[in-house]
Design a protein around this motif. Structure first.
Motif, PDB file in Angstrom:
ATOM      1  N   PRO A  17     -36.374  11.644  -5.118  1.00  0.00           N
ATOM      2  CA  PRO A  17     -37.338  12.450  -4.353  1.00  0.00           C
ATOM      3  C   PRO A  17     -37.724  13.766  -5.022  1.00  0.00           C
ATOM      4  O   PRO A  17     -38.600  14.468  -4.526  1.00  0.00           O
ATOM      5  CB  PRO A  17     -36.601  12.703  -3.035  1.00  0.00           C
ATOM      6  CG  PRO A  17     -35.157  12.639  -3.390  1.00  0.00           C
ATOM      7  CD  PRO A  17     -35.043  11.631  -4.488  1.00  0.00           C
TER       8      PRO A  17
ATOM      9  N   SER B 169     -40.994  10.778  -6.070  1.00  0.00           N
ATOM     10  CA  SER B 169     -41.936  11.705  -5.434  1.00  0.00           C
ATOM     11  C   SER B 169     -41.714  13.077  -6.047  1.00  0.00           C
ATOM     12  O   SER B 169     -40.613  13.407  -6.496  1.00  0.00           O
ATOM     13  CB  SER B 169     -41.736  11.760  -3.916  1.00  0.00           C
ATOM     14  OG  SER B 169     -40.452  12.259  -3.586  1.00  0.00           O
TER      15      SER B 169
ATOM     16  N   PHE C 188     -41.036  17.019  -0.092  1.00  0.00           N
ATOM     17  CA  PHE C 188     -39.833  16.363   0.420  1.00  0.00           C
ATOM     18  C   PHE C 188     -39.479  16.836   1.828  1.00  0.00           C
ATOM     19  O   PHE C 188     -38.860  16.091   2.590  1.00  0.00           O
ATOM     20  CB  PHE C 188     -38.662  16.622  -0.528  1.00  0.00           C
ATOM     21  CG  PHE C 188     -37.376  15.981  -0.070  1.00  0.00           C
ATOM     22  CD1 PHE C 188     -37.239  14.608  -0.070  1.00  0.00           C
ATOM     23  CD2 PHE C 188     -36.317  16.760   0.381  1.00  0.00           C
ATOM     24  CE1 PHE C 188     -36.060  14.010   0.363  1.00  0.00           C
ATOM     25  CE2 PHE C 188     -35.145  16.172   0.816  1.00  0.00           C
ATOM     26  CZ  PHE C 188     -35.012  14.794   0.798  1.00  0.00           C
TER      27      PHE C 188
ATOM     28  N   PRO D  35     -41.245  13.988   4.812  1.00  0.00           N
ATOM     29  CA  PRO D  35     -41.240  12.671   4.159  1.00  0.00           C
ATOM     30  C   PRO D  35     -42.486  11.848   4.454  1.00  0.00           C
ATOM     31  O   PRO D  35     -42.990  11.828   5.575  1.00  0.00           O
ATOM     32  CB  PRO D  35     -39.987  12.001   4.733  1.00  0.00           C
ATOM     33  CG  PRO D  35     -39.108  13.143   5.140  1.00  0.00           C
ATOM     34  CD  PRO D  35     -40.038  14.209   5.622  1.00  0.00           C
TER      35      PRO D  35
END
Length: 456
Positions: free
Chosen positions: A212, A233, A283, A286
């Motif tokens: 993430p 991400s 983050f 989400p």
């Protein structure tokens, strides 16, 4: 059971057993192996495997292991070892086999004449007359290891000998050397550490792994090499779109090439078919559906030292609907990052899935009782990598053991990260003095406050 001598690279000493146990569990032989000699600041581990195939499975994945040997014996000197071997004829090459002997010294560098002298002593006393091979194509390879104490190089502390079985996966460290990659950044994870993380996460075929805080995707490259499908991400869209400044040494370019992005590295290493993609995402909020599960989550959250830790603020500058144009960036403190990380893993990890992440700590104020916890996770390993005299970071591996009941949340003590950035730049001597001055300072926040007052 057969005994084996494992010869490790002299780095990341604390991580060796954690990586071994993680891979042993993944391959299903943890209960059948035993450890007879743990390394004491040296690269030698003596253990048993019920099946040699188990050893080869472990070796095929371990980037900390140099090579593995069928253990023969050990003693206080070369003569002592050879005398023990004379009564075992099965510990010699057959007459039609070529052979060689590899001589290694720990804490002592042997010259070529010294190596030849040891080889001659070994072969003469055992009356070995086989053809000697100078390359790695020998039918029979012997490993001779001399372990010396620091500052006492006249006589070895102990000598090991055994027959070579297989090498570790150290070649991956060279193959994935950061300096050889097309796309890197300031905080791209070192290749060795990336593969250790992938092993701790038990990455394997048909698994899905998420990072993430993926940055340039260095950790995901290692996970994909081991067969996992990977996805990432990242908050900084400049990194994802080749808009960030070049970070390679000695480059004269002021901008990145248009294709200097994550997918290029996966293409270069032949793992593009395991790269599911990367999304620009905050983050703290989400973007994943709660019904989507990952087999593992691996990450190195931002500490706010070399890269800033930020998230989108939900405070509005106007009365318009909240969107990317109206949202502003705000500081994302370490406590909230790790609270969000553990709560996120609780929702999106499958049962038995692993959360592997780095935790920055200040050496002088570290307290194991302050480590992040969650009722649905158990701690598998906690290994330290010292970064300098003041700061270290710990690789924590947590395993999800059950689903959450009654909306259980993570617990992260704020004292663990109190003024971490200030402490990062505070000398250890100053902290030691302040921790012991009149017994008035009780935690790292007090140290930081006193430092600020002194600076003023």
């Amino acid at each position: 059971m057969p005994r084996y001598l494992l010869f490790y690279a002299h780095e990341l000493i604390e991580f060796r057993l954690s990586e071994l146990f993680s891979l042993a569990e993944m391959f299903g032989f943890r209960e059948s192996m035993t450890i007879e000699r743990k390394p004491d600041q040296d690269p030698f581990l003596l253990c048993t495997f019920s099946n040699i195939d188990h050893l080869k499975l472990y070796s095929s994945r371990s980037v900390l292991l140099k090579s593995a040997y069928e253990y023969w014996t050990h003693g206080s000197s070369l003569i002592d070892v050879v005398d023990k071997l004379t009564v075992h004829s099965n510990w010699r090459p057959n007459l039609n086999e070529t052979w060689r002997i590899l001589v290694h010294g720990f804490r002592k560098q042997f010259t070529q004449p010294e190596k030849i002298q040891r080889i001659d002593t070994f072969s003469d006393r055992l009356n070995i007359r086989n053809k000697f091979c100078l390359n790695n194509k020998a039918d029979f390879t012997v490993g001779l290891f001399e372990n010396y104490e620091e500052g006492r190089l006249e006589q070895p502390k102990e000598v090991f000998v055994g027959r070579w079985v297989c090498d570790g996966a150290r070649h991956l460290v060279d193959k994935y050397d950061v300096r050889k990659r097309y796309f890197i950044g300031n905080t791209t994870m070192d290749a060795t550490l990336s593969f250790v993380m992938a092993n701790m996460a038990q990455c394997q075929s048909n698994h899905i792994t998420l990072d993430p805080f993926c940055g340039t995707g260095g950790i995901l490259l290692a996970c994909a090499e081991f067969g996992s499908y990977v996805i990432g991400s990242e908050f900084d869209l400049r990194v994802l779109t080749a808009k960030a400044k070049p970070t390679k040494a000695n480059t004269k370019q002021l901008t990145r090439n248009p294709d200097e992005m994550m997918h290029r590295n996966f293409s270069d290493y032949g793992t593009l078919n395991h790269f599911l993609g990367v999304i620009g995402s905050d983050f703290a909020y989400p973007a994943w559906r709660p019904t989507f599960f990952f087999d593992s989550i691996v990450c190195d959250p931002p500490y706010g030292i070399r890269e800033s830790s930020q998230r989108k603020s939900r405070r509005h500058q106007t009365d318009k609907i909240d969107d990317d144009q109206n949202s502003i960036s705000e500081k994302y403190d370490l406590t909230n990052i790790y609270v969000d990380l553990l709560n996120f893993a609780n929702v999106y990890l499958c049962i038995g899935g692993r959360l592997v992440f780095w935790l920055p700590t200040h050496i002088m104020t570290y307290d194991e009782n302050l480590l992040p916890t969650h009722p649905c996770f158990k701690l598998f390993s906690n290994d330290e990598q010292q970064l300098n005299r003041t700061v270290s970071r710990r690789l924590l591996t947590l395993i999800k053991i059950r689903e959450s009941n009654n909306n259980e949340k993570a617990q992260v003590n704020e004292k663990l990260f109190s003024n971490f950035r200030d402490l990062y730049f505070t000398p250890n001597t100053t902290i030691w003095e302040q921790l012991h001055s009149n017994n008035t300072i009780t935690d790292s926040s007090d140290v930081s406050k006193k430092k600020k007052h002194h600076d003023e």
